[in-house]
Design a protein around this motif. Structure first.
Motif, short mmCIF file in Angstrom:
data_model
loop_
_atom_site.label_atom_id
_atom_site.label_comp_id
_atom_site.label_asym_id
_atom_site.label_seq_id
_atom_site.Cartn_x
_atom_site.Cartn_y
_atom_site.Cartn_z
N CYS A 6 -9.54 3.67 -5.07
CA CYS A 6 -9.45 2.85 -3.86
C CYS A 6 -10.39 1.65 -3.91
O CYS A 6 -10.02 0.55 -3.52
CB CYS A 6 -9.75 3.71 -2.63
N HIS A 32 -0.95 2.50 -7.36
CA HIS A 32 -1.93 3.13 -6.47
C HIS A 32 -1.57 2.85 -5.01
O HIS A 32 -1.61 3.75 -4.17
CB HIS A 32 -3.34 2.62 -6.78
N CYS A 36 -1.08 5.64 -2.16
CA CYS A 36 -2.27 5.84 -1.33
C CYS A 36 -2.07 5.17 0.03
O CYS A 36 -1.98 3.95 0.12
CB CYS A 36 -3.49 5.28 -2.05
N CYS A 39 -4.80 2.54 1.08
CA CYS A 39 -4.68 1.24 0.44
C CYS A 39 -3.41 0.52 0.85
O CYS A 39 -3.36 -0.70 0.93
CB CYS A 39 -4.74 1.39 -1.08
ZN LIG Z 1 -6.37 4.01 -2.37
#
Ligand SMILES: [Zn+2]
Length: 78
Positions: A6, A32, A36, A39
């Motif tokens: 992150c 990612h 996530c 994010c």
């Molecule tokens: Zn992340």
């Protein structure tokens, strides 16, 4: 195993949104962000923010003060 976490994503987010990251890290960041939620929210927010900034302010100076204020806002609200 990806090296991207992150912190890396958030560090590179603006370059990523600007298309300034190379293709390999661009794909890592994208993967990612897909996976996530934290994010993804951040990226969505910055994307919308940038659209607003680009629409309203064609000034070449990057709105660093605004960005700093937003960073503070984001870290304070999470
Ligand atoms: Zn992340």
């Amino acid at each position: 195993m990806s090296e991207v976490d992150c912190n890396v994503v958030l560090e590179r987010l603006w370059a990523f949104l600007d298309g300034e990251t190379d293709e390999a890290s661009c794909r890592e960041l994208e993967a990612h962000i897909e996976a996530c939620l934290h994010c993804r929210n951040h990226a969505d927010f910055e994307r919308r923010l940038r659209a607003v900034i680009q629409a309203k302010c064609r000034d070449e100076r990057a709105p660093l003060a605004l960005r700093a204020a937003l960073d503070r806002l984001l870290s304070g609200s999470q």
